[in-house]
Write a protein that holds these residues in place. Structure first.
Motif, short mmCIF file in Angstrom:
data_model
loop_
_atom_site.label_atom_id
_atom_site.label_comp_id
_atom_site.label_asym_id
_atom_site.label_seq_id
_atom_site.Cartn_x
_atom_site.Cartn_y
_atom_site.Cartn_z
N ILE A 227 0.87 -1.18 0.00
CA ILE A 227 0.00 0.00 0.00
C ILE A 227 0.90 1.22 0.00
CG2 ILE A 227 -1.85 1.25 1.20
CD1 ILE A 227 -2.84 -1.50 0.60
N THR A 228 0.71 2.11 -0.95
CA THR A 228 1.48 3.36 -0.94
C THR A 228 0.56 4.48 -0.47
OG1 THR A 228 1.00 3.87 -3.25
CG2 THR A 228 3.00 2.60 -2.80
N ALA A 229 1.16 5.48 0.18
CA ALA A 229 0.37 6.56 0.77
C ALA A 229 0.57 7.88 0.04
CB ALA A 229 0.75 6.72 2.25
N SER A 230 1.29 7.85 -1.09
CA SER A 230 1.48 9.06 -1.90
C SER A 230 1.97 8.67 -3.28
CB SER A 230 2.51 9.98 -1.25
OG SER A 230 3.79 9.37 -1.29
N ALA A 231 1.85 9.61 -4.22
CA ALA A 231 2.37 9.39 -5.57
C ALA A 231 3.88 9.18 -5.52
CB ALA A 231 2.01 10.57 -6.46
N GLU A 232 4.55 9.91 -4.62
CA GLU A 232 6.02 9.79 -4.50
C GLU A 232 6.39 8.36 -4.11
OE1 GLU A 232 4.18 12.34 -3.15
OE2 GLU A 232 4.80 13.66 -4.79
N GLY B 197 -5.00 -1.76 -14.06
CA GLY B 197 -5.79 -1.03 -13.07
C GLY B 197 -6.54 0.13 -13.71
N ASP B 198 -7.52 0.65 -12.97
CA ASP B 198 -8.37 1.71 -13.50
C ASP B 198 -7.64 3.03 -13.67
OD1 ASP B 198 -10.50 -0.04 -13.55
OD2 ASP B 198 -11.23 0.56 -11.56
N LEU B 199 -8.30 3.95 -14.32
CA LEU B 199 -7.78 5.30 -14.51
C LEU B 199 -7.49 5.93 -13.14
CD1 LEU B 199 -7.58 6.67 -17.31
CD2 LEU B 199 -9.61 7.99 -16.70
N GLY B 200 -6.32 6.50 -12.99
CA GLY B 200 -5.96 7.17 -11.74
C GLY B 200 -5.42 6.25 -10.66
N ALA B 201 -5.27 4.97 -11.01
CA ALA B 201 -4.82 3.99 -10.01
C ALA B 201 -3.32 4.08 -9.74
CB ALA B 201 -5.19 2.58 -10.46
N GLY B 202 -2.58 4.77 -10.61
CA GLY B 202 -1.15 4.97 -10.35
C GLY B 202 -0.20 4.29 -11.33
N LYS B 203 -0.72 3.77 -12.44
CA LYS B 203 0.11 3.05 -13.41
C LYS B 203 1.22 3.95 -13.98
CE LYS B 203 -3.47 2.09 -16.02
NZ LYS B 203 -4.51 2.79 -15.22
N THR B 204 0.82 5.14 -14.43
CA THR B 204 1.81 6.03 -15.05
C THR B 204 2.82 6.54 -14.02
OG1 THR B 204 0.27 6.67 -16.79
CG2 THR B 204 2.11 8.16 -16.40
N THR B 205 2.34 6.79 -12.81
CA THR B 205 3.24 7.23 -11.73
C THR B 205 4.32 6.17 -11.48
OG1 THR B 205 1.40 8.44 -10.73
CG2 THR B 205 3.29 7.97 -9.31
N PHE B 206 3.91 4.91 -11.42
CA PHE B 206 4.84 3.81 -11.24
C PHE B 206 5.77 3.69 -12.45
CE2 PHE B 206 6.12 -0.61 -11.67
CZ PHE B 206 6.43 -1.01 -10.38
N LYS C 43 -8.07 8.75 -1.56
CA LYS C 43 -7.41 9.85 -2.27
C LYS C 43 -5.91 9.63 -2.54
CE LYS C 43 -7.24 14.89 -2.42
NZ LYS C 43 -5.79 15.14 -2.39
N ASN C 44 -5.15 9.37 -1.49
CA ASN C 44 -3.70 9.23 -1.69
C ASN C 44 -3.18 7.81 -1.51
OD1 ASN C 44 -3.03 12.01 -2.29
ND2 ASN C 44 -3.57 12.43 -0.17
N LYS C 45 -4.10 6.87 -1.33
CA LYS C 45 -3.69 5.48 -1.09
C LYS C 45 -3.97 4.60 -2.29
CE LYS C 45 -3.88 4.47 3.82
NZ LYS C 45 -4.75 3.90 4.84
P1 ADP Z 1 -3.02 5.86 -14.21
O1 ADP Z 1 -1.85 5.86 -15.14
O2 ADP Z 1 -3.25 4.53 -13.55
O3 ADP Z 1 -4.26 6.38 -14.85
P2 ADP Z 1 -1.67 8.03 -12.89
O4 ADP Z 1 -0.39 7.55 -12.30
O5 ADP Z 1 -1.61 8.79 -14.17
O6 ADP Z 1 -2.71 6.83 -12.99
O7 ADP Z 1 -2.42 8.98 -11.86
C1 ADP Z 1 -2.50 8.73 -10.49
C2 ADP Z 1 -2.96 10.01 -9.83
O8 ADP Z 1 -3.21 9.78 -8.45
C3 ADP Z 1 -1.90 11.10 -9.91
O9 ADP Z 1 -2.54 12.35 -10.03
C4 ADP Z 1 -1.20 10.99 -8.56
O10 ADP Z 1 -0.64 12.21 -8.12
C5 ADP Z 1 -2.36 10.59 -7.65
N1 ADP Z 1 -1.97 9.78 -6.49
C6 ADP Z 1 -2.33 10.03 -5.22
N2 ADP Z 1 -1.87 9.10 -4.38
C7 ADP Z 1 -1.19 8.22 -5.14
C8 ADP Z 1 -0.48 7.02 -4.83
N3 ADP Z 1 -0.40 6.51 -3.59
N4 ADP Z 1 0.09 6.37 -5.87
C9 ADP Z 1 -0.01 6.84 -7.13
N5 ADP Z 1 -0.67 7.96 -7.48
C10 ADP Z 1 -1.26 8.65 -6.50
#
Ligand code: ADP
Ligand code: MG
Length: 134
Positions: A5-10, A33-42, A125-127
Protein backbone atom coordinates in the motif's frame (compact mmCIF):
# COMPACT_ATOMS: atom_id res chain seq x y z
CA UNK A 1 1.76 -12.50 -4.34
CA UNK A 2 3.24 -9.41 -2.75
CA UNK A 3 0.93 -6.51 -1.97
CA UNK A 4 2.06 -3.02 -1.04
CA UNK A 5 0.00 0.00 0.00
CA UNK A 6 1.48 3.36 -0.94
CA UNK A 7 0.37 6.56 0.77
CA UNK A 8 1.48 9.06 -1.90
CA UNK A 9 2.37 9.39 -5.57
CA UNK A 10 6.02 9.79 -4.50
CA UNK A 11 5.91 6.39 -2.78
CA UNK A 12 4.49 4.76 -5.90
CA UNK A 13 7.15 6.43 -8.03
CA UNK A 14 9.83 5.15 -5.65
CA UNK A 15 8.38 1.64 -5.81
CA UNK A 16 8.76 1.79 -9.59
CA UNK A 17 12.32 3.04 -9.25
CA UNK A 18 13.18 0.16 -6.89
CA UNK A 19 11.49 -2.36 -9.17
CA UNK A 20 14.02 -1.37 -11.84
CA UNK A 21 16.77 -3.05 -9.78
CA UNK A 22 15.40 -6.45 -10.79
CA UNK A 23 16.81 -8.11 -13.86
CA UNK A 24 14.20 -7.01 -16.36
CA UNK A 25 15.98 -7.64 -19.67
CA UNK A 26 13.56 -9.09 -22.21
CA UNK A 27 10.66 -8.65 -19.80
CA UNK A 28 7.20 -7.25 -20.38
CA UNK A 29 5.85 -5.44 -17.33
CA UNK A 30 2.06 -5.17 -17.41
CA UNK A 31 0.50 -2.41 -15.29
CA UNK A 32 -3.16 -3.20 -14.77
CA UNK A 33 -5.79 -1.03 -13.07
CA UNK A 34 -8.37 1.71 -13.50
CA UNK A 35 -7.78 5.30 -14.51
CA UNK A 36 -5.96 7.17 -11.74
CA UNK A 37 -4.82 3.99 -10.01
CA UNK A 38 -1.15 4.97 -10.35
CA UNK A 39 0.11 3.05 -13.41
CA UNK A 40 1.81 6.03 -15.05
CA UNK A 41 3.24 7.23 -11.73
CA UNK A 42 4.84 3.81 -11.24
CA UNK A 43 5.97 3.67 -14.88
CA UNK A 44 7.75 7.01 -14.56
CA UNK A 45 9.67 5.78 -11.49
CA UNK A 46 10.51 2.59 -13.35
CA UNK A 47 11.74 4.55 -16.39
CA UNK A 48 13.93 6.70 -14.14
CA UNK A 49 15.28 3.61 -12.35
CA UNK A 50 16.10 2.00 -15.68
CA UNK A 51 18.06 5.08 -16.69
CA UNK A 52 15.75 6.02 -19.53
CA UNK A 53 16.37 9.61 -20.57
CA UNK A 54 13.34 11.84 -19.96
CA UNK A 55 11.10 13.73 -20.28
CA UNK A 56 8.63 10.93 -19.53
CA UNK A 57 5.71 12.25 -21.47
CA UNK A 58 2.60 10.19 -21.12
CA UNK A 59 2.23 7.88 -24.10
CA UNK A 60 -1.54 8.32 -24.00
CA UNK A 61 -1.46 10.23 -27.27
CA UNK A 62 1.50 8.37 -28.69
CA UNK A 63 0.51 4.71 -28.14
CA UNK A 64 4.14 3.77 -27.61
CA UNK A 65 7.17 5.77 -26.60
CA UNK A 66 10.68 4.40 -26.98
CA UNK A 67 13.54 5.28 -24.62
CA UNK A 68 16.63 3.55 -25.98
CA UNK A 69 15.89 -0.11 -25.09
CA UNK A 70 12.85 0.67 -22.96
CA UNK A 71 9.34 0.91 -24.41
CA UNK A 72 6.30 2.42 -22.70
CA UNK A 73 3.03 1.41 -24.30
CA UNK A 74 -0.42 2.71 -23.42
CA UNK A 75 -2.99 0.36 -24.89
CA UNK A 76 -6.04 2.29 -23.67
CA UNK A 77 -7.19 3.37 -27.11
CA UNK A 78 -5.67 0.72 -29.31
CA UNK A 79 -6.33 -2.85 -30.30
CA UNK A 80 -3.93 -5.76 -30.51
CA UNK A 81 -3.64 -5.52 -34.30
CA UNK A 82 -2.40 -1.94 -34.27
CA UNK A 83 0.18 -2.82 -31.63
CA UNK A 84 1.36 -5.72 -33.79
CA UNK A 85 1.78 -3.17 -36.60
CA UNK A 86 4.29 -1.27 -34.45
CA UNK A 87 6.70 -4.18 -34.75
CA UNK A 88 5.57 -5.77 -31.47
CA UNK A 89 6.84 -9.31 -32.12
CA UNK A 90 10.34 -8.06 -32.93
CA UNK A 91 10.39 -5.71 -29.93
CA UNK A 92 9.35 -8.38 -27.43
CA UNK A 93 11.71 -11.06 -28.68
CA UNK A 94 14.79 -8.85 -28.24
CA UNK A 95 16.19 -9.79 -24.80
CA UNK A 96 17.74 -6.33 -24.48
CA UNK A 97 14.37 -4.67 -24.51
CA UNK A 98 12.17 -3.89 -21.53
CA UNK A 99 8.51 -3.21 -22.28
CA UNK A 100 6.13 -1.42 -19.91
CA UNK A 101 2.45 -1.78 -20.80
CA UNK A 102 -0.48 0.20 -19.39
CA UNK A 103 -3.96 -1.29 -20.03
CA UNK A 104 -2.47 -4.69 -20.95
CA UNK A 105 -5.90 -6.31 -20.59
CA UNK A 106 -6.92 -4.52 -23.82
CA UNK A 107 -4.28 -6.42 -25.77
CA UNK A 108 -4.20 -9.57 -23.68
CA UNK A 109 -4.03 -11.88 -26.69
CA UNK A 110 -0.59 -10.56 -27.70
CA UNK A 111 0.90 -10.51 -24.17
CA UNK A 112 3.15 -13.55 -23.68
CA UNK A 113 2.50 -15.72 -20.63
CA UNK A 114 5.96 -14.92 -19.24
CA UNK A 115 4.92 -11.29 -18.65
CA UNK A 116 5.06 -9.75 -15.17
CA UNK A 117 1.68 -8.42 -14.01
CA UNK A 118 1.31 -5.63 -11.45
CA UNK A 119 -2.18 -4.68 -10.34
CA UNK A 120 -3.03 -1.16 -9.17
CA UNK A 121 -6.10 -0.33 -7.10
CA UNK A 122 -7.44 3.00 -5.87
CA UNK A 123 -8.16 2.80 -2.13
CA UNK A 124 -8.63 6.42 -1.14
CA UNK A 125 -7.41 9.85 -2.27
CA UNK A 126 -3.70 9.23 -1.69
CA UNK A 127 -3.69 5.48 -1.09
CA UNK A 128 -3.18 2.81 -3.70
CA UNK A 129 -2.72 -0.92 -3.41
CA UNK A 130 -0.13 -2.45 -5.72
CA UNK A 131 0.10 -6.24 -6.08
CA UNK A 132 2.79 -8.22 -7.80
CA UNK A 133 2.22 -11.65 -9.34
CA UNK A 134 5.75 -12.90 -8.62
P1 ADP B 1 -3.02 5.86 -14.21
O1 ADP B 1 -1.85 5.86 -15.14
O2 ADP B 1 -3.25 4.53 -13.55
O3 ADP B 1 -4.26 6.38 -14.85
P2 ADP B 1 -1.67 8.03 -12.89
O4 ADP B 1 -0.39 7.55 -12.30
O5 ADP B 1 -1.61 8.79 -14.17
O6 ADP B 1 -2.71 6.83 -12.99
O7 ADP B 1 -2.42 8.98 -11.86
C1 ADP B 1 -2.50 8.73 -10.49
C2 ADP B 1 -2.96 10.01 -9.83
O8 ADP B 1 -3.21 9.78 -8.45
C3 ADP B 1 -1.90 11.10 -9.91
O9 ADP B 1 -2.54 12.35 -10.03
C4 ADP B 1 -1.20 10.99 -8.56
O10 ADP B 1 -0.64 12.21 -8.12
C5 ADP B 1 -2.36 10.59 -7.65
N1 ADP B 1 -1.97 9.78 -6.49
C6 ADP B 1 -2.33 10.03 -5.22
N2 ADP B 1 -1.87 9.10 -4.38
C7 ADP B 1 -1.19 8.22 -5.14
C8 ADP B 1 -0.48 7.02 -4.83
N3 ADP B 1 -0.40 6.51 -3.59
N4 ADP B 1 0.09 6.37 -5.87
C9 ADP B 1 -0.01 6.84 -7.13
N5 ADP B 1 -0.67 7.96 -7.48
C10 ADP B 1 -1.26 8.65 -6.50
MG1 MG C 1 -1.71 6.10 -17.27
Amino acid sequence: MKKIITASAEETNKLGKDFAKKNLGGKIICLEGDLGAGKTTFAQGLLAGLGARGPYTSPTFLIMKKYQNVYHLDAYRVDAESVLDLGWEEIITDENNIIIVEWPERIRKIIPTKAIWIKFKWIEKNKRSISFNN
